[in-house]
Design a protein around this motif. Structure first.
Motif, PDB file in Angstrom:
ATOM      1  N   SER A  17       3.393  45.199   5.883  1.00 13.63           N
ATOM      2  CA  SER A  17       2.108  44.562   6.172  1.00 13.63           C
ATOM      3  C   SER A  17       1.533  45.079   7.489  1.00 13.63           C
ATOM      4  O   SER A  17       2.269  45.507   8.380  1.00 13.63           O
ATOM      5  CB  SER A  17       2.269  43.043   6.280  1.00 13.63           C
ATOM      6  OG  SER A  17       2.739  42.475   5.082  1.00 13.63           O
ATOM      7  N   ARG A  19      -2.086  44.074  10.107  1.00  8.59           N
ATOM      8  CA  ARG A  19      -3.321  43.326  10.307  1.00  8.59           C
ATOM      9  C   ARG A  19      -4.248  44.143  11.189  1.00  8.59           C
ATOM     10  O   ARG A  19      -3.913  44.455  12.333  1.00  8.59           O
ATOM     11  CB  ARG A  19      -3.086  41.953  10.942  1.00  8.59           C
ATOM     12  CG  ARG A  19      -4.368  41.132  10.964  1.00  8.59           C
ATOM     13  CD  ARG A  19      -4.169  39.720  11.492  1.00  8.59           C
ATOM     14  NE  ARG A  19      -4.205  39.682  12.948  1.00  8.59           N
ATOM     15  CZ  ARG A  19      -4.573  38.607  13.653  1.00  8.59           C
ATOM     16  NH1 ARG A  19      -4.943  37.494  13.015  1.00  8.59           N
ATOM     17  NH2 ARG A  19      -4.552  38.626  14.967  1.00  8.59           N
ATOM     18  N   ARG A  66      -3.719  41.148  -2.297  1.00  7.14           N
ATOM     19  CA  ARG A  66      -2.966  41.886  -1.278  1.00  7.14           C
ATOM     20  C   ARG A  66      -3.677  41.886   0.064  1.00  7.14           C
ATOM     21  O   ARG A  66      -3.040  41.862   1.115  1.00  7.14           O
ATOM     22  CB  ARG A  66      -2.730  43.326  -1.707  1.00  7.14           C
ATOM     23  CG  ARG A  66      -1.874  43.489  -2.950  1.00  7.14           C
ATOM     24  CD  ARG A  66      -1.402  44.930  -3.114  1.00  7.14           C
ATOM     25  NE  ARG A  66      -2.496  45.886  -3.185  1.00  7.14           N
ATOM     26  CZ  ARG A  66      -2.605  46.949  -2.388  1.00  7.14           C
ATOM     27  NH1 ARG A  66      -1.709  47.176  -1.442  1.00  7.14           N
ATOM     28  NH2 ARG A  66      -3.613  47.787  -2.537  1.00  7.14           N
ATOM     29  N   GLN A  81      -6.033  41.383   6.860  1.00  4.10           N
ATOM     30  CA  GLN A  81      -4.587  41.271   6.653  1.00  4.10           C
ATOM     31  C   GLN A  81      -4.233  42.032   5.383  1.00  4.10           C
ATOM     32  O   GLN A  81      -4.799  41.757   4.308  1.00  4.10           O
ATOM     33  CB  GLN A  81      -4.183  39.808   6.509  1.00  4.10           C
ATOM     34  CG  GLN A  81      -2.712  39.595   6.230  1.00  4.10           C
ATOM     35  CD  GLN A  81      -1.819  39.994   7.392  1.00  4.10           C
ATOM     36  OE1 GLN A  81      -2.124  39.697   8.546  1.00  4.10           O
ATOM     37  NE2 GLN A  81      -0.713  40.676   7.091  1.00  4.10           N
ATOM     38  N   ASN A  83      -1.142  43.154   2.922  1.00  5.23           N
ATOM     39  CA  ASN A  83       0.247  42.919   2.529  1.00  5.23           C
ATOM     40  C   ASN A  83       0.630  43.815   1.368  1.00  5.23           C
ATOM     41  O   ASN A  83      -0.230  44.337   0.645  1.00  5.23           O
ATOM     42  CB  ASN A  83       0.434  41.453   2.138  1.00  5.23           C
ATOM     43  CG  ASN A  83       0.149  40.494   3.280  1.00  5.23           C
ATOM     44  OD1 ASN A  83       0.414  40.808   4.449  1.00  5.23           O
ATOM     45  ND2 ASN A  83      -0.379  39.333   2.954  1.00  5.23           N
TER      46      ASN A  83
END
Length: 120
Positions: A17, A19, A66, A81, A83
């Motif tokens: 992940s 951000r 996602r 974000q 993921n």
């Protein structure tokens, strides 16, 4: 004028992940719809996510579930974000601001981009 500066990109393994942040200066973002776009090597710039002034969010089907876009008008910042990243998510990610509702490739302001690289 609005200046946009992206940050948070980097190298991550598949499944990981990141951000991304987009900090704005010059004007308050509250009257702008904000979006994220990306350009992979050899490809056209493509839409990733947007959040309108109303707070409504939009994603292409390939990124639903996602990616999550959010905004903090008090901090004049927009976030993405990401993921469960995949190697095909490797690209330069750009933040964009457009007055009113909606964000398109013809957005009023663009950041310089931040590189995201996903290794397999």
């Amino acid at each position: 004028q609005v200046q946009l500066v992206e940050s948070g990109g980097g190298l991550v393994q598949a499944g990981g992940s990141l951000r991304l942040s987009c900090a704005a200066s010059g004007r308050a973002l509250s009257s702008y719809s904000m979006g994220w776009f990306r350009r992979a090597p050899g490809k056209e710039r493509e839409f990733v996510a947007s959040i309108w002034t109303t707070g409504t969010t939009y994603y292409p089907d390939s990124m639903k579930g996602r990616f999550t876009i959010s905004r903090d008008n008090a901090k004049n910042t927009v976030y993405l974000q990401m993921n469960n990243l995949k190697p095909e998510d490797t690209a330069v990610y750009y933040c964009a601001a457009q007055r009113g509702l909606g964000v398109t490739l013809g957005a009023d302001y663009w950041g310089q981009g931040t590189q995201v690289t996903v290794s397999s």
